[in-house]
Design a protein around this motif. Structure first.
Motif, PDB file in Angstrom:
ATOM      1  N   ASN A 563       0.820  -1.203   0.000  1.00 50.29           N
ATOM      2  CA  ASN A 563       0.000   0.000   0.000  1.00 50.29           C
ATOM      3  C   ASN A 563       0.853   1.252   0.000  1.00 50.29           C
ATOM      4  O   ASN A 563       1.888   1.320   0.678  1.00 50.29           O
ATOM      5  CB  ASN A 563      -0.912   0.009   1.232  1.00 50.29           C
ATOM      6  CG  ASN A 563      -1.971  -1.079   1.181  1.00 50.29           C
ATOM      7  OD1 ASN A 563      -2.997  -0.925   0.530  1.00 50.29           O
ATOM      8  ND2 ASN A 563      -1.703  -2.190   1.855  1.00 50.29           N
ATOM      9  N   PHE A 564       0.396   2.243  -0.752  1.00 55.88           N
ATOM     10  CA  PHE A 564       1.042   3.550  -0.788  1.00 55.88           C
ATOM     11  C   PHE A 564      -0.029   4.618  -0.563  1.00 55.88           C
ATOM     12  O   PHE A 564      -1.022   4.666  -1.300  1.00 55.88           O
ATOM     13  CB  PHE A 564       1.740   3.794  -2.128  1.00 55.88           C
ATOM     14  CG  PHE A 564       2.940   2.915  -2.357  1.00 55.88           C
ATOM     15  CD1 PHE A 564       4.208   3.351  -2.020  1.00 55.88           C
ATOM     16  CD2 PHE A 564       2.778   1.648  -2.897  1.00 55.88           C
ATOM     17  CE1 PHE A 564       5.310   2.534  -2.229  1.00 55.88           C
ATOM     18  CE2 PHE A 564       3.872   0.830  -3.112  1.00 55.88           C
ATOM     19  CZ  PHE A 564       5.148   1.281  -2.779  1.00 55.88           C
ATOM     20  N   LEU A 565       0.175   5.439   0.448  1.00 53.00           N
ATOM     21  CA  LEU A 565      -0.759   6.520   0.752  1.00 53.00           C
ATOM     22  C   LEU A 565      -0.309   7.775   0.028  1.00 53.00           C
ATOM     23  O   LEU A 565       0.827   8.224   0.177  1.00 53.00           O
ATOM     24  CB  LEU A 565      -0.807   6.766   2.256  1.00 53.00           C
ATOM     25  CG  LEU A 565      -1.830   7.806   2.732  1.00 53.00           C
ATOM     26  CD1 LEU A 565      -3.256   7.296   2.495  1.00 53.00           C
ATOM     27  CD2 LEU A 565      -1.612   8.132   4.211  1.00 53.00           C
ATOM     28  N   GLY A 566      -1.196   8.328  -0.765  1.00 50.40           N
ATOM     29  CA  GLY A 566      -0.905   9.567  -1.467  1.00 50.40           C
ATOM     30  C   GLY A 566      -1.809  10.690  -1.003  1.00 50.40           C
ATOM     31  O   GLY A 566      -2.902  10.451  -0.479  1.00 50.40           O
ATOM     32  N   TYR A 567      -1.363  11.898  -1.200  1.00 52.78           N
ATOM     33  CA  TYR A 567      -2.165  13.049  -0.778  1.00 52.78           C
ATOM     34  C   TYR A 567      -1.728  14.267  -1.582  1.00 52.78           C
ATOM     35  O   TYR A 567      -0.670  14.276  -2.224  1.00 52.78           O
ATOM     36  CB  TYR A 567      -1.985  13.325   0.718  1.00 52.78           C
ATOM     37  CG  TYR A 567      -0.557  13.608   1.122  1.00 52.78           C
ATOM     38  CD1 TYR A 567      -0.040  14.903   1.117  1.00 52.78           C
ATOM     39  CD2 TYR A 567       0.294  12.563   1.501  1.00 52.78           C
ATOM     40  CE1 TYR A 567       1.275  15.156   1.472  1.00 52.78           C
ATOM     41  CE2 TYR A 567       1.605  12.801   1.862  1.00 52.78           C
ATOM     42  CZ  TYR A 567       2.091  14.106   1.841  1.00 52.78           C
ATOM     43  OH  TYR A 567       3.395  14.359   2.186  1.00 52.78           O
ATOM     44  N   GLY A 568      -2.545  15.285  -1.533  1.00 53.21           N
ATOM     45  CA  GLY A 568      -2.198  16.508  -2.239  1.00 53.21           C
ATOM     46  C   GLY A 568      -3.090  17.652  -1.846  1.00 53.21           C
ATOM     47  O   GLY A 568      -4.207  17.470  -1.342  1.00 53.21           O
ATOM     48  N   THR A 569      -2.591  18.848  -2.067  1.00 52.17           N
ATOM     49  CA  THR A 569      -3.383  20.054  -1.837  1.00 52.17           C
ATOM     50  C   THR A 569      -2.957  21.101  -2.854  1.00 52.17           C
ATOM     51  O   THR A 569      -1.783  21.173  -3.242  1.00 52.17           O
ATOM     52  CB  THR A 569      -3.211  20.580  -0.405  1.00 52.17           C
ATOM     53  OG1 THR A 569      -4.071  21.718  -0.210  1.00 52.17           O
ATOM     54  CG2 THR A 569      -1.767  20.988  -0.145  1.00 52.17           C
ATOM     55  N   LYS A 570      -3.913  21.876  -3.329  1.00 50.06           N
ATOM     56  CA  LYS A 570      -3.608  22.945  -4.269  1.00 50.06           C
ATOM     57  C   LYS A 570      -4.614  24.060  -4.084  1.00 50.06           C
ATOM     58  O   LYS A 570      -5.732  23.849  -3.583  1.00 50.06           O
ATOM     59  CB  LYS A 570      -3.623  22.441  -5.709  1.00 50.06           C
ATOM     60  CG  LYS A 570      -4.953  21.853  -6.164  1.00 50.06           C
ATOM     61  CD  LYS A 570      -4.855  21.285  -7.570  1.00 50.06           C
ATOM     62  CE  LYS A 570      -6.184  20.656  -8.000  1.00 50.06           C
ATOM     63  NZ  LYS A 570      -6.113  20.084  -9.361  1.00 50.06           N
ATOM     64  N   GLY A 571      -4.217  25.227  -4.476  1.00 48.45           N
ATOM     65  CA  GLY A 571      -5.088  26.389  -4.357  1.00 48.45           C
ATOM     66  C   GLY A 571      -4.730  27.422  -5.401  1.00 48.45           C
ATOM     67  O   GLY A 571      -3.644  27.387  -5.991  1.00 48.45           O
ATOM     68  N   GLY A 572      -5.646  28.338  -5.637  1.00 50.41           N
ATOM     69  CA  GLY A 572      -5.391  29.366  -6.626  1.00 50.41           C
ATOM     70  C   GLY A 572      -6.434  30.458  -6.568  1.00 50.41           C
ATOM     71  O   GLY A 572      -7.479  30.318  -5.928  1.00 50.41           O
ATOM     72  N   ALA A 573      -6.137  31.538  -7.259  1.00 46.27           N
ATOM     73  CA  ALA A 573      -7.061  32.671  -7.295  1.00 46.27           C
ATOM     74  C   ALA A 573      -6.959  33.370  -8.636  1.00 46.27           C
ATOM     75  O   ALA A 573      -5.879  33.442  -9.240  1.00 46.27           O
ATOM     76  CB  ALA A 573      -6.743  33.653  -6.171  1.00 46.27           C
ATOM     77  N   ASN A 574      -8.094  33.842  -9.109  1.00 46.68           N
ATOM     78  CA  ASN A 574      -8.160  34.653 -10.321  1.00 46.68           C
ATOM     79  C   ASN A 574      -8.847  35.974  -9.994  1.00 46.68           C
ATOM     80  O   ASN A 574      -9.871  36.001  -9.300  1.00 46.68           O
ATOM     81  CB  ASN A 574      -8.941  33.930 -11.419  1.00 46.68           C
ATOM     82  CG  ASN A 574      -9.074  34.777 -12.678  1.00 46.68           C
ATOM     83  OD1 ASN A 574      -8.186  34.756 -13.528  1.00 46.68           O
ATOM     84  ND2 ASN A 574     -10.164  35.518 -12.815  1.00 46.68           N
TER      85      ASN A 574
END
Length: 850
Positions: A563-574
């Protein structure tokens, strides 16, 4: 009799009233630069009576009343309502604006389509009309070659063997989605475009999101996302017949039929096409059947179902081996058409490298509007692939120039090899055909709920689940005249076993992948400001079973689940500064599981021991952008920086001490930096002349030196190597590209276009597995310039609309190298193996709509 006359009078009255009540409305739908929008939906409000615009954005609709409202919509554009009446049947030009009030929020959410001046990502959208006019005999990814950050080639030139790189990242790191469903191979991330050859006939729109992108999935991509949307309930009633011909025997015939949206809410679109040809490169004959079916049902304003099937059953010859520049130029074909991997057998073309595959994909999409504030869109999908690639096995006669019909540039003499195998009799064949068979079953679900928490704040949450099992094995397919083939696997208990057609050897294993994850996104919009923040978490479980019974693998083995646990977060603005100017920024970080093949497990399938060095890859990316929009001129500027940490690669190489066998490498801990600037624009110079352009300037380098191991197929350590990659340019994709295009509308239904493409700062593909003391000397390939010319002309055949298209690619027949493989000893042009790109090609097509 009198009663009959009265009834007849009443019937005629109502019939006349019905006819008189219908009003034929016409007009043209355009975008902000006055370019037509083919395939835009035109619906009479309050009814299911509608149509779509033709190639030039024109429409004609028989309204059911003398006055009312038309609802105009197109993917990624603001929906618009226009009043009509019998006193003005031609409502003229209707302009749609790319903005946050898009066509159908469910569609945009389900497919993660980015919205101009709102979604803070770098994006390019290709419409169906551009695909129809410009594709010709090109591969589907090549339609994107004028997009910033894209490098697309035919590689060896085989049908469907094309590849695409986005900001220097290969297809395994670019997410490809069809109607919101991911199609990248779950074991290695690859995309095989021959499986989707029919897409060009049924695509409504295609969008390339570079960098982090806007896709709502649990496992994000690194380079970007390609979203492809096919026709659905928005398809116009009727259909078309398509015919096209081109260079080297290219032939394509197809038909598309659609019911349009019926009064009962049902819409059916079916498409099929037959394609065949000899290929531009010698010995690359191909044939295929493409098909597509969509059945959509609009139950009411709250529920809609859409069932899709798409696939392509195909076979094609391949060019597998490369030659140096000098060897190519010395051939009778002059290099561009030379292929060393084919010959004749019994007077028929035969290939030592040959692909055959069929991978239908089935999906069921459900859109549910729970309330004015909340809706759910869910896609259930399945894919069943079956086929593989045929290769040669044996003593090496197929690549021995003594076994050619003449000089070294002539076809292979298969008849001689067959006769020698026959002459050996009981000694068996020394050279045979074997197939690497690969089949899979793949099931998935992707569901997104979106709700308005307030007027300005929206929340999206979703589930992403995928299960995949793939079977892979080598089998003897042709003894080429012999009685048997001696098993070459020295680890086998039955090493001297006489293999027959259908017998498996070398590999026979199953790979399993289960990915489950969830994602969420908050979107805040107020006035001219749009902000989003998203996160995801996923678990990827890998397993492998080996069925090959040999000395090191008695009765087969089954691995533990890893098993491999992956994760991520991203954000942005216009932020829209005013009606013309906007700026945006995005930033993200994620950790992604390595691939099963070459990452979690090494070797050809017998090895079920997991790679202890396998670890998640980490990616950090940031981007800023600026956009300008006006009636005549649109432009974008993007600056990006992506750091790729703990990158793993595991290339397979031929074992110099064991002909036909491979060694496997395990190179981990590589770091890379991809950064650059992209500019693109569209300028409506006059009502008839449209100008497009782009420039993409990349600076992509590896940033680390690492130690690595080379293994035998069995997993036994063969040797250690040092990879001095720090400062090495990322290879296999042009880091500098330019494009410039002119489109002139000579008549109302006649246009001519000229496109220019430049590719430079292109470095040969380096073999990391050899190790290198001076990677900085990787051969830099020559830059090249290409021009494409085309036209389209609409006309009437009786009462039917018809369109003829013509394309000539590489009109100056430029000789150029599109792909190269660096010689690790010399890093020179003289010793690199190369593929030449195609020279001048042409096609002529006719579409008749009914």
């Amino acid at each position: 009799m009198k009663n009959f006359k009265n009834l007849l009078f009443i019937a005629l009255f109502f019939a006349t009233a019905t006819v008189l009540g219908q009003t034929k409305i016409s007009g043209i739908i355009v975008d902000e630069t006055n370019q037509p929008l083919p395939g835009a939906s035109v619906l009479e409000k309050g009814t299911k009576n509608g149509t779509t615009t033709d190639f030039d954005g024109n429409f004609t609709l028989s309204a059911k009343s003398n006055s009312g409202v038309l609802v105009i919509s197109f993917i990624g554009y603001t929906r618009k309502e226009v009043v009509f009446s019998s006193s003005k049947t031609n409502i003229g030009s209707i302009k749609l604006v790319e903005d946050q009030g898009s066509l159908n929020e469910i569609v945009v959410t389900a497919t993660s389509f980015a919205i101009d001046r709102k979604t803070p990502v770098a994006v390019s959208t290709i419409r169906a009309a551009d695909i129809v006019v410009k594709l010709g005999t090109q591969e589907f990814p090549e339609i994107l070659k004028s997009t910033p950050g894209v490098y697309a080639t035919k590689t060896g030139g085989g049908y469907g063997d094309s590849r695409i790189n986005l900001r220097g990242f290969g297809s395994e790191n670019v997410a490809v989605m069809i109607n919101g469903v991911p199609v990248n191979d779950m074991e290695n991330g690859s995309v095989y475009w021959s499986n989707w050859a029919g897409l060009s006939d049924v695509t409504s729109a295609m969008q390339v999101q570079r960098g982090l992108g806007a896709s709502k999935v649990a496992v994000p991509s690194i380079g970007g996302t390609i979203n492809i949307i096919s026709k659905s309930s928005d398809a116009e009633k009727g259909g078309n017949i398509k015919m096209s011909t081109g260079n080297n025997g290219y032939q394509k015939y197809g038909m598309t039929l659609s019911t349009g949206l019926l009064d009962n809410g049902l819409a059916i679109t079916a498409s099929a096409a037959k394609i065949s040809g000899d290929g531009y490169v010698d010995g690359l004959q191909f044939s295929g059947v493409n098909y597509f079916l969509n059945v959509s049902k609009v139950f009411n304003d709250d529920h809609q179902l859409s069932f899709n099937v798409i696939g392509a059953q195909q076979t094609h010859g391949q060019r597998f081996n490369t030659r140096t520049i000098a060897q190519n130029r010395a051939t009778e074909q002059g290099g561009k058409r030379f292929n060393p991997d084919w010959g004749y057998r019994d007077g028929q073309v035969e290939n030592i490298s040959y692909n055959f595959y069929h991978k239908p994909q089935i999906s069921l999409n459900h859109d549910w509007t729970i309330s004015d504030r909340t809706f759910v869109t869910t896609a259930l999908y399945a894919s069943f692939g079956n086929g593989g690639g045929r290769r040669t096995q044996g003593s090496g006669k197929f690549t021995n120039n003594d076994y050619r019909l003449g000089d070294i540039d002539q076809p292979i003499d298969f008849d001689r090899i067959v006769q020698e195998n026959k002459d050996k009799g009981a000694l068996g064949s020394t050279d045979v055909f074997a197939a690497s068979n690969n089949s899979h079953e793949w099931y998935g679900v992707l569901s997104t709920l979106k709700t308005d928490l307030s007027e300005n704040l929206k929340l999206s949450v979703g589930l992403d689940g995928r299960y995949y099992v793939g079977d892979h094995y080598y089998e003897i397919t042709d003894l080429l005249g012999g009685q048997y083939y001696l098993n070459p696997n020295k680890n086998d208990n039955n090493f001297n076993e006489a293999l027959q057609v259908g017998d498996r050897f070398n590999r026979d294993y199953e790979g399993r992948v289960l990915t489950t994850g969830t994602f969420s996104q908050l979107e805040y919009s107020v006035d001219d400001l749009s902000v989003f923040l998203s996160s995801s978490i996923s678990n990827t479980r890998y397993g492998r079973s080996s069925f090959l019974d040999d000395a090191t693998n008695v009765n087969g083995q089954v691995s533990d689940n890893i098993n491999f646990l992956g994760y991520g977060t991203k954000g942005g603005a216009n932020y829209n500064l005013d009606d013309n100017h906007n700026v945006f920024a995005n930033i993200g970080y994620f950790s992604r599981a390595p691939f099963l093949t070459g990452g979690v497990f090494l070797g050809n399938g017998e090895n079920v021991d997991p790679n202890e060095d396998a670890t998640n890859e980490k990616i950090f990316s940031a981007e800023i952008g600026y956009g300008f929009r006006s009636e005549k001129f649109n432009a974008n500027v993007n600056i990006y920086r992506t750091s790729w940490l703990d990158k793993s690669i595991s290339p397979a190489i031929l074992d110099p001490n064991n002909v036909g066998q491979f060694l496997n490498t395990n190179i981990t801990g590589l770091d890379a930096l991809h950064q650059g600037i992209e500019i693109d624009f569209v300028y409506q110079l006059t009502d008839k002349l449209n100008i497009t352009g782009m420039a993409s300037l990349g600076d992509w380098e590896w940033k680390s030196d690492v130690k690595a191991d080379v293994f035998l197929d069995s997993g036994v350590l063969y040797r250690e190597i040092t990879v001095n990659a720090d400062g090495l340019k990322v290879n296999d994709a042009a880091q500098t590209t330019y494009a410039f295009g002119l489109n002139y509308k000579a008549l109302d239904k006649t246009s001519v276009f000229l496109d220019y493409n430049y590719a430079g700062d292109l470095y040969a593909n380096i073999d990391f597995s050899r190790g290198t003391e001076d990677g900085l000397n990787t051969w830099k390939m020559p830059a090249y310039h290409l021009f494409d010319l085309g036209f389209n002309h609409g006309f009437i055949i009786g009462e039917l609309d018809a369109l003829v298209t013509g394309n000539m690619n590489n009109i100056f027949d430029v000789e150029y190298i599109s792909d190269a493989f660096d010689n690790a000893d010399t890093h020179s042009a003289q010793d690199a193996g190369v593929y030449y790109g195609a020279g001048r090609t042409f096609s002529l097509g006719l579409t008749v709509n009914f």
